[in-house]
Write an enzyme that holds these catalytic residues in place. Structure first.
Site, PDB file in Angstrom:
ATOM      1  N   ARG A   7    -116.048 -74.721 -14.395  1.00 53.36           N
ATOM      2  CA  ARG A   7    -115.339 -75.662 -13.524  1.00 53.36           C
ATOM      3  C   ARG A   7    -113.822 -75.545 -13.748  1.00 53.36           C
ATOM      4  NH1 ARG A   7    -114.425 -80.811 -14.835  1.00 53.36           N
ATOM      5  NH2 ARG A   7    -116.359 -81.069 -15.997  1.00 53.36           N
ATOM      6  N   TYR A  32    -106.155 -79.019  12.106  1.00 55.52           N
ATOM      7  CA  TYR A  32    -107.603 -78.841  12.023  1.00 55.52           C
ATOM      8  C   TYR A  32    -108.212 -80.249  11.974  1.00 55.52           C
ATOM      9  CZ  TYR A  32    -112.123 -77.603  10.020  1.00 55.52           C
ATOM     10  OH  TYR A  32    -113.459 -77.471   9.770  1.00 55.52           O
ATOM     11  N   ASP A  38    -101.124 -74.548   6.059  1.00 53.51           N
ATOM     12  CA  ASP A  38    -102.482 -74.014   6.205  1.00 53.51           C
ATOM     13  C   ASP A  38    -102.347 -72.667   6.919  1.00 53.51           C
ATOM     14  OD1 ASP A  38    -105.031 -73.345   7.142  1.00 53.51           O
ATOM     15  OD2 ASP A  38    -105.623 -75.441   7.414  1.00 53.51           O
ATOM     16  N   LYS A  50    -112.951 -68.292   6.699  1.00 53.42           N
ATOM     17  CA  LYS A  50    -112.620 -67.682   7.983  1.00 53.42           C
ATOM     18  C   LYS A  50    -112.232 -66.206   7.799  1.00 53.42           C
ATOM     19  CE  LYS A  50    -113.394 -71.908   9.126  1.00 53.42           C
ATOM     20  NZ  LYS A  50    -112.352 -72.912   9.243  1.00 53.42           N
TER      21      LYS A  50
END
Ligand code: PLP
Length: 397
Positions: free
Chosen positions: A56, A114, A188, A213
């Site tokens: 983690r 978005y 972004d 993406k």
């Protein structure tokens, strides 16, 4: 020592049989890393030694891919960059904001983000006392006035080109205004990837990605990433947010992104060429009211896109004459093009924003940002462009 019992042999780690170095990135599917001696653990936990302890916090597969993308985003810089991979694009955004912001801070951003990001800011960060101001970031005087009027603005958050109108924002101008007011900036860069646009070059502080993406490109995994300059003051706070919120990326998802990265320039070249060709042909079609593609000279932000991006990318949208029924009929006719609510895959995908990606965005905000009922979004793939046009033209009727 006596031969171990059967059960102990089963439980024990399989022996590491590595001799020569693997040609491809190994997949470290492990939650933790072992210490030879207790002191090793103490040294790492107290920060005296660098080392992997728990996946983690960090994992070698994930770190390699994060650094590779950070190097691509920082390609033009003298200063090295750091990368932190996350479980999704959304968690890259929430992790970055958790690291940078506190109650009382405000985020200045655009209305055409978005859809998930808009919701995150309103529904999650709003509850935590972090306010969002939506404005047109292409209106630089307006941005200046907001910054002047409100010293609690801590972050400008931009997306360019934006979904689905391909509106572009002048990143260098935004960074300059933000710096003058000691405000942080984040972009972004999902639509462009660092191959087409590198916001850090324009003095933006942080870049986030949905690697789901184009960076992955094959539609087989969900992940995200945060990139910033190595010397950034907030670096530790961002990493801490990732570690404590548990938004770490799985090594398998990172490994898939690395496969996609190998062909990124080839894919982006082809996505851009195909999208330009389809945009031009759609613009000349009688059943199409208008086309949004920042590569077309009549797009309102063509000029900014032309100097800020090396090519115009694979995303476009267009409005079909008629309304929802015509948009739906067109989509149902398509055979080569697939209806799927994602983008950036190697195959061409179609989506109706008003009833999918932007369904949960307030109708007024939606319309104000050009998401009309007849609007169709295309994520143009790397197929043969003539096959694509045959499918699209045939389905327009
Ligand atoms: C998909 C997307 C996101 C969210 O990414 P996930 O990987 O789905 O969490 C954020 N920004 C943009 C521009 C996107 O296209």
């Amino acid at each position: 020592m006596k031969q171990k019992a059967f059960a102990s042999l089963c439980v024990g780690s399989a022996k590491d049989t590595t001799t020569t170095a693997p040609h491809q990135l190994p997949l470290f599917a492990t939650s933790s890393f072992v210490f030879d001696q207790a002191q090793d653990g103490i040294d790492i936990f107290t920060g005296q030694e660098q080392g992997h302890v728990y996946s983690r916090y960090a994992n070698p597969t994930v770190d390699s891919v994060a650094q590779k993308i950070a190097d691509l985003e920082g390609f033009d810089l003298d200063e090295p960059c750091f990368g932190i991979m996350t479980s999704s694009g959304m968690s890259a955004i929430s992790t970055l904001m958790s690291g940078l912001l506190q109650a009382g801070d405000k985020v200045l951003t655009q209305g055409n983000l978005y859809g998930g990001t808009t919701e995150l800011l309103i529904k999650v960060f709003g509850k935590l006392g972090i306010e969002v101001i939506f404005t047109d970031l292409a209106d630089l005087d307006g941005v200046g006035r907001h910054l002047q009027a409100d010293p609690s603005i801590r972050l400008i958050y931009a997306e360019t080109p934006a979904n689905p109108t391909l509106a572009c924002i002048d990143l260098a101008a935004i960074a300059e205004r933000a710096k003058a007011h000691d405000v942080l900036t984040a972009v972004d860069n999902t639509f462009c990837t660092p191959y087409l646009q590198r916001p850090l070059t324009y003095d933006i502080d942080y870049v986030i990605h949905s690697t789901t993406k184009y960076l992955n490109g094959h539609g087989n995994g969900i992940a995200g990433l945060i990139v910033g300059k190595q010397g950034a003051a907030e670096r530790k706070a961002i990493w801490q947010a990732m570690k404590l919120l548990g938004t770490n990326c799985s090594p398998w998802e990172a490994w898939l992104v690395n496969n996609g990265l190998k062909t990124l320039p080839l894919r982006m070249d082809r996505h851009s060429q195909n999208a330009m060709e389809l945009a031009q042909r759609l613009a000349g079609h009688t059943k199409v009211n208008f086309v949004n593609y920042c590569g077309l000279p009549d797009h309102p932000h063509h000029e900014v896109a032309s100097w800020q991006m090396s090519q115009y990318g694979g995303m476009l949208s267009f409005e079909i004459a008629g309304g929802i029924a015509d948009a739906v009929a067109f989509m149902d006719q398509l055979k080569l093009v697939t209806q799927a609510p994602t983008l950036g895959d190697v195959d061409t995908l179609v989506l109706h924003p008003a009833t999918s990606s932007h369904l949960n965005v307030d109708a007024e905000l939606r319309t104000a940002n050009g998401i009309t009922d007849g609007l169709i979004r295309l994520s143009v793939g790397i197929e043969d462009v003539e096959d694509l046009w045959a499918d699209i033209e045939g389905s327009l009727g």
